[in-house]
Design an enzyme around this catalytic site. Structure first.
Site, short mmCIF file in Angstrom:
data_model
loop_
_atom_site.label_atom_id
_atom_site.label_comp_id
_atom_site.label_asym_id
_atom_site.label_seq_id
_atom_site.Cartn_x
_atom_site.Cartn_y
_atom_site.Cartn_z
N HIS A 218 0.82 -1.22 0.00
CA HIS A 218 0.00 0.00 0.00
C HIS A 218 0.85 1.26 0.00
O HIS A 218 0.58 2.23 0.72
CB HIS A 218 -0.96 0.01 1.18
CG HIS A 218 -2.12 -0.92 1.01
ND1 HIS A 218 -3.06 -0.76 0.02
CD2 HIS A 218 -2.47 -2.04 1.69
CE1 HIS A 218 -3.96 -1.73 0.10
NE2 HIS A 218 -3.61 -2.54 1.10
N ASP B 147 0.82 -4.72 5.27
CA ASP B 147 -0.23 -5.63 4.83
C ASP B 147 -0.31 -5.66 3.31
O ASP B 147 0.14 -4.73 2.63
CB ASP B 147 -1.59 -5.22 5.41
CG ASP B 147 -2.02 -3.81 4.98
OD1 ASP B 147 -1.16 -2.91 5.02
OD2 ASP B 147 -3.20 -3.62 4.64
N GLU B 148 -0.86 -6.74 2.81
CA GLU B 148 -1.18 -6.88 1.38
C GLU B 148 -0.04 -6.41 0.47
O GLU B 148 -0.21 -5.53 -0.38
CB GLU B 148 -2.47 -6.12 1.08
CG GLU B 148 -3.66 -6.68 1.85
CD GLU B 148 -4.98 -5.97 1.57
OE1 GLU B 148 -4.95 -4.78 1.19
OE2 GLU B 148 -6.03 -6.60 1.74
N VAL B 149 1.11 -7.01 0.66
CA VAL B 149 2.26 -6.69 -0.20
C VAL B 149 2.11 -7.50 -1.49
O VAL B 149 2.80 -8.50 -1.72
CB VAL B 149 3.60 -7.01 0.51
CG1 VAL B 149 4.77 -6.45 -0.30
CG2 VAL B 149 3.62 -6.42 1.92
N PHE B 150 1.15 -7.06 -2.29
CA PHE B 150 0.82 -7.79 -3.51
C PHE B 150 2.01 -7.84 -4.48
O PHE B 150 2.74 -6.87 -4.64
CB PHE B 150 -0.38 -7.14 -4.21
CG PHE B 150 -1.64 -7.13 -3.38
CD1 PHE B 150 -2.05 -8.26 -2.69
CD2 PHE B 150 -2.42 -5.99 -3.28
CE1 PHE B 150 -3.21 -8.26 -1.93
CE2 PHE B 150 -3.58 -5.97 -2.52
CZ PHE B 150 -3.98 -7.11 -1.85
#
Length: 475
Positions: free
Chosen positions: A96, A152-155
């Site tokens: 993010h 979070d959410e380290v895509f």
């Protein structure tokens, strides 16, 4: 009325999450609602600054046009302290990172070239950037005990070219890439700022093998915040997850529920029952552990799903739900006593936790926004579509074809003209009232975005309809 009693005989922090990456309130509004937070049971605030922090120097490009000034940050901290609210800043340092990596100056630090969401952990400049962000925020937050570093959410982690090369070597694994970067960021905080403990969102840890987490030593540096915003999650699954983290060496954990911003990216109104049930589940999880393990719970209030998504429920719209959830968490139940407290604090004569709409909008700061947004959400689209598609005179004698070619029977216009003009007048007055209410709380860019997303598409249709009526009347 809920009689559920899940009393948790322990003291832990109850944080309200302020997500400033969308619709950031003016400091004057925070001054009005911080006392309410405290009265309702909050003991702290988790402030996710994103582009509202007054970054300077090499980072000046990161800040929004309406970013808080350093003096305003100091005012926020003073307001929090005067209301007995612990402050924890949140700065994303891995996933993010769109608000940073969208800029040309930092785009070379992306994990995947085309996506601005995740930082490349292999480049020297990545850590330098993160350290500088942390240092600037800490310079204005000298007394904090915790610092949330996101993560979070380290895509797409592992899909960058450097990561692919790294993963080909020996026993490297994607979760080791994650843990290595978290350790480096956390190490900077605990070394540079004695007594400050980093917090991370837990989702990237959930599937990591215990031995990977243990060997990384991350558990010695950070505290994980386990999050789930569903009203139906598996309690035993969350207990097992917390137990896993204990085995890995984490001696403190946090939980994160939600009071708004978790039921749809473009949700306008808050589903109180959804979020209340979510709190009850977390209280059940907390009850399974000794009092010294759970550091606290954060009631998240997402304002966007990410930097690029639309605005969801505005903070004043979510205030009744926040009040209900805070009371439920503070007392381990939501019965008549908690109901009365909420009504007293918000100036409500009645409270329905099973509906997104009410006839009573209270007297709390921002209640006029709640009322006006609710009315628009339920009536604006419906009334517009009813006129355009449900009025037989409009559909039969003033269709898009008729309007385009000005092929209109003047005799038939009399049967729908007054309704068209009346409806437009009603919603233009409504828009004026809402703008006036929003000006007291929000900056111009928030107002522009909210109206463009949720109001103007329908108002424009009505304005065009009346414009065409005027045009044909003069020909």
């Amino acid at each position: 009325m809920d009689k559920t009693d899940i009393s948790v005989k322990r003291q832990f922090l109850v944080l309200v999450h302020l997500d400033l990456k969308g619709a950031p309130p003016k400091v004057s509004y925070l001054a009005e609602i911080f006392p309410l937070f405290a009265q309702l049971g909050a003991s702290g605030i988790l402030i996710e600054y994103e582009d509202m922090f007054p970054y300077g120097g090499k980072l000046e490009v990161l800040k929004s046009k309406y970013a808080y000034s350093p003096s305003e940050i100091k005012s926020i901290l003073h307001l929090a302290k005067s209301n007995g609210l612990e402050v924890i800043p949140l700065v994303q340092t891995f996933g993010h990172m769109e608000f940073v990596l969208k800029h040309g100056e930092f785009s070379h630090l992306r994990e995947v070239e085309n996506f601005p969401n995740a930082l490349n952990p292999h480049k020297v400049g990545s850590l330098e950037l993160v350290h500088l962000m942390i240092d600037q925020v800490m310079a204005l937050h000298e007394d904090v005990k915790w610092f949330h570093i996101g993560c979070d959410e380290v895509f797409f982690l592992g899909e960058g070219e450097e990561s692919k090369m790294c993963l080909k070597q020996g026993q490297n694994h994607v979760d080791r890439l994650f843990l290595s970067h978290v350790k480096a960021v956390a190490q900077h905080i605990v070394t540079a700022y004695q007594g400050v403990k980093p917090i991370i969102w837990d989702d990237m840890l959930r599937d990591s093998p215990e031995d990977h987490i243990k060997e990384s030593d991350v558990a010695l540096l950070v505290e994980p915040m386990i999050w789930d915003y569903s009203p139906e999650f598996d309690i035993n699954g969350k207990v097992s997850l917390a137990e896993k983290y204990q085995k890995c060496g984490f001696n403190k954990i946090w939980f994160a529920s939600a009071f708004k911003g978790a039921t749809g990216a473009n949700q306008q109104l808050t589903h109180v029952r959804h979020h209340l049930e979510n709190q009850f589940l977390w209280l059940q999880v907390a009850k399974a552990f000794p009092g010294d393990l759970v550091q606290g719970i954060t009631l998240t209030g997402w304002q966007r799903y990410d930097h690029y998504s639309v605005l969801c429920e505005l903070l004043p719209v979510g205030m009744p739900c926040l009040a209900v959830c805070l009371q439920a968490v503070a007392h381990g139940q939501f019965s008549e006593k908690e109901d009365e407290t909420v009504k007293k604090c918000l100036g409500l004569s009645s409270l329905d936790t099973n509906s997104v709409v009410s006839d009573d909008f209270g007297t709390f700061p921002g209640n006029d926004i709640l009322r006006l947004v609710t009315e628009a959400a339920f009536q604006l689209a419906a009334s517009t579509e009813s006129l355009l598609k449900g009025n037989r005179y409009v559909t039969g004698w003033f269709s898009p074809y008729h309007r385009k070619h000005k092929f209109v029977n003047p005799m038939m216009v009399q049967y729908f003209e007054n309704e068209c003009r009346s409806l437009l007048s009603k919603w233009e007055q409504h828009a004026e009232q809402l703008r006036s209410a929003m000006e007291n709380i929000y900056y111009p860019n928030t107002m522009e975005e909210w109206f463009d997303e949720y109001f103007n598409p329908f108002l424009t249709k009505l304005q065009q309809l009346v414009f065409d009526l005027d045009h044909v009347s003069n020909t």
